[in-house]
Scaffold this active site. Structure first.
Site, mmCIF file in Angstrom:
data_model
loop_
_atom_site.group_PDB
_atom_site.id
_atom_site.type_symbol
_atom_site.label_atom_id
_atom_site.label_comp_id
_atom_site.label_asym_id
_atom_site.label_seq_id
_atom_site.Cartn_x
_atom_site.Cartn_y
_atom_site.Cartn_z
ATOM 1 N N ASP A 179 0.766 -1.247 0.000
ATOM 2 C CA ASP A 179 0.000 0.000 0.000
ATOM 3 C C ASP A 179 0.799 1.302 0.000
ATOM 4 O O ASP A 179 0.596 2.166 -0.830
ATOM 5 C CB ASP A 179 -0.927 0.030 1.222
ATOM 6 C CG ASP A 179 -1.815 -1.188 1.313
ATOM 7 O OD1 ASP A 179 -1.593 -2.166 0.585
ATOM 8 O OD2 ASP A 179 -2.750 -1.162 2.126
ATOM 9 N N GLU A 416 1.999 -9.168 11.523
ATOM 10 C CA GLU A 416 1.751 -8.813 10.110
ATOM 11 C C GLU A 416 3.094 -8.511 9.433
ATOM 12 O O GLU A 416 3.347 -8.937 8.317
ATOM 13 C CB GLU A 416 0.835 -7.584 10.084
ATOM 14 C CG GLU A 416 0.372 -7.162 8.709
ATOM 15 C CD GLU A 416 -0.509 -5.926 8.758
ATOM 16 O OE1 GLU A 416 -0.634 -5.304 9.847
ATOM 17 O OE2 GLU A 416 -1.063 -5.563 7.707
ATOM 18 N N GLN A 431 -1.737 -12.574 12.271
ATOM 19 C CA GLN A 431 -2.015 -12.347 10.839
ATOM 20 C C GLN A 431 -2.055 -13.713 10.141
ATOM 21 O O GLN A 431 -1.110 -14.506 10.243
ATOM 22 C CB GLN A 431 -0.909 -11.461 10.256
ATOM 23 C CG GLN A 431 -1.069 -11.103 8.807
ATOM 24 C CD GLN A 431 -1.992 -9.908 8.563
ATOM 25 O OE1 GLN A 431 -2.371 -9.205 9.500
ATOM 26 N NE2 GLN A 431 -2.359 -9.700 7.312
HETATM 27 C C1 2M8 Z 1 -2.960 -4.457 3.502
HETATM 28 O O1 2M8 Z 1 -3.893 -3.834 2.668
HETATM 29 C C2 2M8 Z 1 -5.132 -3.270 3.131
HETATM 30 C C3 2M8 Z 1 -5.811 -2.546 1.985
HETATM 31 O O2 2M8 Z 1 -6.268 -3.372 1.062
HETATM 32 C C4 2M8 Z 1 -5.074 -2.227 4.104
HETATM 33 O O3 2M8 Z 1 -4.091 -1.499 4.136
HETATM 34 O O4 2M8 Z 1 -6.084 -2.043 4.770
HETATM 35 C C5 2M8 Z 1 -1.765 -4.899 2.627
HETATM 36 O O5 2M8 Z 1 -0.692 -5.318 3.415
HETATM 37 C C6 2M8 Z 1 -2.194 -6.000 1.662
HETATM 38 O O6 2M8 Z 1 -1.096 -6.504 0.960
HETATM 39 C C7 2M8 Z 1 -2.911 -7.126 2.402
HETATM 40 O O7 2M8 Z 1 -3.445 -8.016 1.457
HETATM 41 C C8 2M8 Z 1 -4.023 -6.612 3.319
HETATM 42 C C9 2M8 Z 1 -4.600 -7.702 4.209
HETATM 43 O O8 2M8 Z 1 -3.562 -8.404 4.874
HETATM 44 O O9 2M8 Z 1 -3.544 -5.573 4.150
#
Ligand code: 2M8
Length: 447
Positions: A179, A416, A431
């Site tokens: 992101d 995470e 996570q």
């Molecule tokens: C993170 O992405 C989400 C947005 O889609 C977030 O920031 O809320 C990123 O690390 C992404 O790669 C990952 O798939 C997601 C869920 O773990 O979180």
């Protein structure tokens, strides 16, 4: 941080317990509190982990994602599960306005890296290792869903590589899965929201000790503005491409497509889909060549290209190692393996564990505690390790990443992401994809 001496058995048991805790039945939340829904590439890694303990459950996870597939072939980046409050939720995405969106499942309107065929092959292999009903189930699943995965790869190759350069375009940094990586900073600097969109209760800020570990609200306003633009275009592929303020080729995602297309081609061959297997291999070759075409002679790293600004992005992030993932020219691979093993990356003297940080510690953009700007991500360690082992290149590097990742995971937090200098788990605890890679490393075929 105290080093805990943890056996593989304990790590595996704890990882299985974590995944079980995040499981809603047929949907594993990406994390229990912070991400209470299914994320597309998380689900693929989760099914790789689940396959070591339950082939049927791994298949159920992938089927949940497939039920949300759009009619054009796109797999959406979020599949919303039960009615848990999450921002930005289904109301912000309003995917129902898209002609191609499914009518009975609520989803986001963008995609994520296509690692899914890698998962399909892992599930198939696990079913065959177990034999009996698992084998039958896994084979029926792989054969029966082949066309759905094929449609996903075709959509990416057509809608996201309109000029057939072998490089996927993305229209939001959420699509990259990284992101707030510094890869996107210069592109976002040119994104000026024209509507003041409210950043409502962000869950991430309730889950970290310090807001500086996450994207800022100003970054979030840009993220929401892009969603707004795509929704205005009703998520129509051509309209989005022409109107959205963020348009960039993602070299890392392109490498993943090359890898995944080769994996899916193997499935095609096994089930007599020879023409489609050949098509997938041609596609893989196109994207492998595309990835190679971005490599800087000066740094040896692959680069994204900002299409609106017509510039290469030179930031030293983990994405620069895309050729090492998908395999490329042997001299490029050799140079990249040496670079990744060396003092600018895994062997940087200040690192607690010798695994790739998301940004090089020698880069001015490096932020050790901020999300995709420096921390180490176990799931990325797994991907590099698996890709290197698959190609049989840089075995010492692959072994070191695996070993140090396992040492990092011995805190049993299943973070995470990890602070690279101290080894501290950050972001969400428990996570799912972190637990999943721990399971594959401890119980999977190469354990
Ligand atoms: C993170 O992405 C989400 C947005 O889609 C977030 O920031 O809320 C990123 O690390 C992404 O790669 C990952 O798939 C997601 C869920 O773990 O979180």
């Amino acid at each position: 941080m105290a080093v805990i001496n943890v056996s593989r058995e304990l790590l595996a048991a704890r990882a299985a317990y974590i995944l079980r805790g995040d499981d809603l039945g047929e949907l594993t939340t990406a994390a229990p509190q912070l991400y209470p829904h299914l994320w597309s590439w998380d689900a693929a890694f989760v099914s790789i982990g689940l396959a070591t303990v339950s082939v049927p459950r791994a298949i159920a996870e992938l089927r949940t994602l497939l039920r949300a597939q759009w009619r054009n072939g796109m797999l959406p980046h979020i599949v919303f599960g039960p009615d848990v409050d999450y921002f930005p939720g289904p109301d912000v995405w309003d995917s129902a306005c898209a002609a191609a969106a499914p009518r009975d499942v609520r989803t986001s309107g963008i995609c994520q890296p296509p690692v899914h065929a890698i998962a399909v092959r892992h599930v198939l292999a696990a079913g065959r290792r177990n034999g009996g009903a698992d084998r039958e189930l896994a084979e029926r699943f792989a054969e029966g869903t082949f066309d759905r995965w094929l449609a996903w790869h075709r959509w990416l190759a057509e809608a996201r590589d309109p000029s057939r350069r072998g490089l996927l375009e993305i229209y939001h940094s959420w699509e990259s899965g990284m992101d707030n990586s510094p890869r996107w900073d210069s592109t976002y600097a040119n994104v000026a929201p024209k509507v003041d969109l409210e950043v409502r209760s962000r869950r991430d800020l309730q889950h970290v000790a310090d807001a500086s570990q996450r994207p800022t609200d100003a970054e979030y306003r840009r993220y929401l503005w892009l969603v707004h633009q795509m929704r205005e275009a009703r998520y129509d592929d051509d309209a989005v491409r022409e109107t959205v303020d963020f348009r960039i080729t993602d070299v890392f995602m392109s490498a993943i497509l090359a890898l995944a297309a080769d994996e899916l081609a193997e499935v095609g061959d096994e089930f007599g889909r020879t023409d489609e297997a050949a098509e997938l291999r041609t596609l893989a070759a196109r994207f492998r060549a595309g990835v190679l075409s971005t490599v800087s002679d000066e740094t040896g790293l692959a680069r994204d290209e900002d299409i609106r600004a017509d510039t290469w992005v030179e930031t030293e992030t983990i994405a620069g190692f895309a050729p090492l993932l998908c395999g490329a020219d042997p001299s490029v691979v050799r140079r990249q393996a040496a670079l990744l093993s060396g003092p600018q990356w895994c062997d940087h003297p200040a690192l607690r564990y010798a695994v790739p940080p998301s940004t090089s510690p020698t880069s001015p953009a490096f932020r050790p505690r901020t999300y995709w700007r420096g921390p180490q991500w176990p799931v990325m360690n797994w991907l590099f390790c698996w890709a290197l082992e698959r190609q049989g290149v840089a075995p010492a590097l692959a072994a070191r990443i695996r070993e140090d990742s396992l040492r990092q995971l011995a805190d049993l937090e299943f973070g995470e992401y990890y602070e690279p200098l101290t080894g501290e788990a950050l972001g969400s605890a428990h996570q799912s994809w972190t637990a999943a890679v721990a399971l594959d490393w401890t119980l999977g075929p190469a354990a």
